[in-house]
Design an enzyme around this catalytic site. Structure first.
Site, PDB file in Angstrom:
ATOM      1  N   PRO A   1       0.817  -1.230   0.000  1.00 15.05           N
ATOM      2  CA  PRO A   1       0.000   0.000   0.000  1.00 15.05           C
ATOM      3  C   PRO A   1       0.844   1.271   0.000  1.00 15.05           C
ATOM      4  O   PRO A   1       0.588   2.189  -0.777  1.00 15.05           O
ATOM      5  CB  PRO A   1      -0.827  -0.134   1.287  1.00 15.05           C
ATOM      6  CG  PRO A   1      -0.948  -1.617   1.496  1.00 15.05           C
ATOM      7  CD  PRO A   1       0.376  -2.179   1.030  1.00 15.05           C
TER       8      PRO A   1
ATOM      9  N   LYS B   1       2.970   9.599 -10.421  1.00 15.04           N
ATOM     10  CA  LYS B   1       1.819   8.766 -10.044  1.00 15.04           C
ATOM     11  C   LYS B   1       0.873   9.533  -9.111  1.00 15.04           C
ATOM     12  O   LYS B   1      -0.348   9.516  -9.280  1.00 15.04           O
ATOM     13  CB  LYS B   1       2.311   7.487  -9.352  1.00 15.04           C
ATOM     14  CG  LYS B   1       1.220   6.591  -8.813  1.00 15.04           C
ATOM     15  CD  LYS B   1       0.391   5.929  -9.896  1.00 15.04           C
ATOM     16  CE  LYS B   1      -0.743   5.109  -9.296  1.00 15.04           C
ATOM     17  NZ  LYS B   1      -1.579   4.495 -10.318  1.00 15.04           N
TER      18      LYS B   1
ATOM     19  N   LYS C   1      -4.768   7.926   0.100  1.00 16.85           N
ATOM     20  CA  LYS C   1      -3.319   7.996   0.349  1.00 16.85           C
ATOM     21  C   LYS C   1      -2.606   8.727  -0.779  1.00 16.85           C
ATOM     22  O   LYS C   1      -1.774   9.597  -0.562  1.00 16.85           O
ATOM     23  CB  LYS C   1      -2.806   6.561   0.535  1.00 16.85           C
ATOM     24  CG  LYS C   1      -1.317   6.352   0.561  1.00 16.85           C
ATOM     25  CD  LYS C   1      -0.710   5.912  -0.774  1.00 16.85           C
ATOM     26  CE  LYS C   1      -1.302   4.660  -1.359  1.00 16.85           C
ATOM     27  NZ  LYS C   1      -0.677   4.229  -2.619  1.00 16.85           N
TER      28      LYS C   1
HETATM   29  P1  NDP Z   1      -4.148  -4.304  -1.664  1.00 17.75           P
HETATM   30  O1  NDP Z   1      -4.630  -3.671  -0.435  1.00 17.75           O
HETATM   31  O2  NDP Z   1      -5.073  -5.157  -2.476  1.00 17.75           O
HETATM   32  O3  NDP Z   1      -2.890  -5.276  -1.328  1.00 17.75           O
HETATM   33  C1  NDP Z   1      -1.847  -4.824  -0.531  1.00 17.75           C
HETATM   34  C2  NDP Z   1      -0.750  -5.866  -0.438  1.00 17.75           C
HETATM   35  O4  NDP Z   1       0.206  -5.388   0.517  1.00 17.75           O
HETATM   36  C3  NDP Z   1      -1.220  -7.230   0.070  1.00 17.75           C
HETATM   37  O5  NDP Z   1      -0.375  -8.220  -0.459  1.00 17.75           O
HETATM   38  C4  NDP Z   1      -1.021  -7.093   1.584  1.00 17.75           C
HETATM   39  O6  NDP Z   1      -0.811  -8.339   2.233  1.00 17.75           O
HETATM   40  C5  NDP Z   1       0.257  -6.308   1.608  1.00 17.75           C
HETATM   41  N1  NDP Z   1       0.426  -5.547   2.845  1.00 17.75           N
HETATM   42  C6  NDP Z   1      -0.399  -4.630   3.378  1.00 17.75           C
HETATM   43  N2  NDP Z   1       0.141  -4.114   4.502  1.00 17.75           N
HETATM   44  C7  NDP Z   1       1.314  -4.755   4.686  1.00 17.75           C
HETATM   45  C8  NDP Z   1       2.320  -4.690   5.682  1.00 17.75           C
HETATM   46  N3  NDP Z   1       2.231  -3.836   6.711  1.00 17.75           N
HETATM   47  N4  NDP Z   1       3.399  -5.501   5.561  1.00 17.75           N
HETATM   48  C9  NDP Z   1       3.498  -6.358   4.532  1.00 17.75           C
HETATM   49  N5  NDP Z   1       2.577  -6.483   3.557  1.00 17.75           N
HETATM   50  C10 NDP Z   1       1.501  -5.681   3.639  1.00 17.75           C
HETATM   51  O7  NDP Z   1      -3.495  -3.180  -2.549  1.00 17.75           O
HETATM   52  P2  NDP Z   1      -3.325  -3.104  -4.136  1.00 17.75           P
HETATM   53  O8  NDP Z   1      -2.700  -4.356  -4.626  1.00 17.75           O
HETATM   54  O9  NDP Z   1      -4.571  -2.630  -4.753  1.00 17.75           O
HETATM   55  O10 NDP Z   1      -2.278  -1.885  -4.244  1.00 17.75           O
HETATM   56  C11 NDP Z   1      -0.886  -2.034  -4.028  1.00 17.75           C
HETATM   57  C12 NDP Z   1      -0.210  -0.753  -4.488  1.00 17.75           C
HETATM   58  O11 NDP Z   1      -0.464  -0.579  -5.882  1.00 17.75           O
HETATM   59  C13 NDP Z   1      -0.756   0.496  -3.773  1.00 17.75           C
HETATM   60  O12 NDP Z   1       0.277   1.399  -3.562  1.00 17.75           O
HETATM   61  C14 NDP Z   1      -1.777   1.026  -4.770  1.00 17.75           C
HETATM   62  O13 NDP Z   1      -1.975   2.412  -4.580  1.00 17.75           O
HETATM   63  C15 NDP Z   1      -1.134   0.657  -6.084  1.00 17.75           C
HETATM   64  N6  NDP Z   1      -2.039   0.506  -7.225  1.00 17.75           N
HETATM   65  C16 NDP Z   1      -3.192  -0.252  -7.158  1.00 17.75           C
HETATM   66  C17 NDP Z   1      -4.017  -0.361  -8.263  1.00 17.75           C
HETATM   67  C18 NDP Z   1      -5.290  -1.164  -8.252  1.00 17.75           C
HETATM   68  O14 NDP Z   1      -6.049  -1.086  -9.241  1.00 17.75           O
HETATM   69  N7  NDP Z   1      -5.582  -1.962  -7.223  1.00 17.75           N
HETATM   70  C19 NDP Z   1      -3.706   0.324  -9.527  1.00 17.75           C
HETATM   71  C20 NDP Z   1      -2.440   1.011  -9.517  1.00 17.75           C
HETATM   72  C21 NDP Z   1      -1.669   1.120  -8.410  1.00 17.75           C
HETATM   73  P3  NDP Z   1      -2.030  -9.218   2.823  1.00 17.75           P
HETATM   74  O15 NDP Z   1      -2.426 -10.139   1.694  1.00 17.75           O
HETATM   75  O16 NDP Z   1      -1.420  -9.910   3.967  1.00 17.75           O
HETATM   76  O17 NDP Z   1      -3.121  -8.271   3.220  1.00 17.75           O
END
Ligand code: NDP
Length: 297
Positions: free
Chosen positions: A68, A173, A242
């Site tokens: 995130p 971004k 964020k």
């Molecule tokens: P999600 O919330 O779906 O996934 C977040 C990931 O990070 C999960 O694998 C989660 O693990 C892990 N995570 C969260 N907190 C922690 C922590 N404290 N320590 C370790 N791992 C952690 O987010 P997205 O995949 O949607 O987004 C990821 C990034 O990509 C963000 O920065 C977002 O802004 C960006 N993004 C997202 C898009 C989208 O369409 N979804 C498009 C473009 C960019 P767990 O499985 O354990 O929860």
């Protein structure tokens, strides 16, 4: 090219799947270990799943992270199970988190002292773009380092743009996301008004999408997700809040008067509080509808 992918969230998972499908040797790690195990199982065990970040990266030439926030990447660097304990000299960490430039610069500095390269490389194009391999990657860092990791990025990207030094990818971004947030709110307010004026919103969008007011929100998000009432959860509103917070901070740091960005950031903060951590970003339209006492359909 040996690759590790850490963070199998909504966007990370399909990106990792593209790397695996391209046949690159891949190891994955995820905080919730079951998700990494399930991913590995789906590839018949061809993708290794590691139990710690250190183990995930121990022989990787390219490491991709997608969390995130930048602070989550930074928090994984140290300790016996951390990234630095496993990273080999000469490896490159490509952070696809939509992060903040200052933290990315701090991470790059720490990694440099361990002989590890760093690129901030946020993506755009959404979950469907990740699945199709058509993401845009905006990169901050060194051109030679980028050239070294292109074969991995090419598996999920259609367009890769080097935007400047470390942090430049994050900056571009954040501003892109501010546009998204502002356009989405503006479109919701305008369409709520038109519905109250008795205009069919689909007809209004046909006009607007052939006119100068159009945006991704008017052309895609609202027709596909609001008019249909589908509101699929692909990109959490909390993450957009964020992102626009980062954009607002950058404007302030650079002494750019940015009242539209700041107000929109505040409205997204309110929406995050109202709708919670799991709501999709487009669900902010439901709040506008509630405030207006109308449904855009
Ligand atoms: P999600 O919330 O779906 O996934 C977040 C990931 O990070 C999960 O694998 C989660 O693990 C892990 N995570 C969260 N907190 C922690 C922590 N404290 N320590 C370790 N791992 C952690 O987010 P997205 O995949 O949607 O987004 C990821 C990034 O990509 C963000 O920065 C977002 O802004 C960006 N993004 C997202 C898009 C989208 O369409 N979804 C498009 C473009 C960019 P767990 O499985 O354990 O929860």
């Amino acid at each position: 090219m040996k690759t590790a992918f850490l963070g199998l969230g909504a966007i990370g998972r399909p990106m990792a799947a593209r790397i695996a499908a391209a046949g690159l040797p891949l190891t994955v790690w995820n905080r919730t270990a079951d998700r990494a195990a399930a991913f590995s199982a789906e590839t018949g065990g061809r993708v290794r799943h590691a139990s710690t970040p250190a183990d995930a990266v121990r022989d990787a030439e390219v490491v991709i992270t997608c969390f995130p926030e930048s602070k989550h990447v930074q928090a994984l660097l140290d300790g016996p199970d951390g990234l630095i304990a496993g990273l080999i000299r000469g490896a490159t960490l490509v952070d696809c988190t939509s992060g903040d430039p200052a933290t990315s610069r701090a991470i790059a500095k720490t990694l440099e002292s361990h002989g590890v390269g760093f690129l901030d490389a946020p993506v755009s194009g959404g979950v469907s773009g990740a699945e199709k391999g058509t993401l845009t990657v905006m990169v901050g860092g060194d051109a030679t380092v980028l050239d070294g990791v292109r074969p991995v990025l090419d598996t999920f990207a259609k367009l890769i743009v080097l935007c400047g030094g470390i942090g430049a990818g994050d900056s571009v971004k954040a501003v892109n996301q501010a546009f998204l947030a502002i356009h989405l709110l503006a479109a919701a307010e305008g369409l709520a008004t038109l519905v109250k004026e008795g205009v069919n919103p689909k007809l209004a969008l046909d006009v607007i999408n052939a006119s100068s007011g159009r945006s991704n929100s008017s052309m895609n998000l609202i027709p596909e997700r609001v008019l249909t009432r589908a509101f699929p959860r692909t990109f959490r509103l909390a993450l957009l809040e964020k992102d626009i917070g980062i954009a607002a901070g950058l404007a302030r740091d650079n002494r750019v008067p940015a009242p539209v960005t700041l107000l929109t950031a505040d409205l997204f903060r309110v929406a995050r509080g109202e709708l919670g951590e799991l709501a999709d970003h487009v669900e902010i339209v439901k709040l506008v509808e509630q405030w207006a006492g109308v449904v855009i359909a």
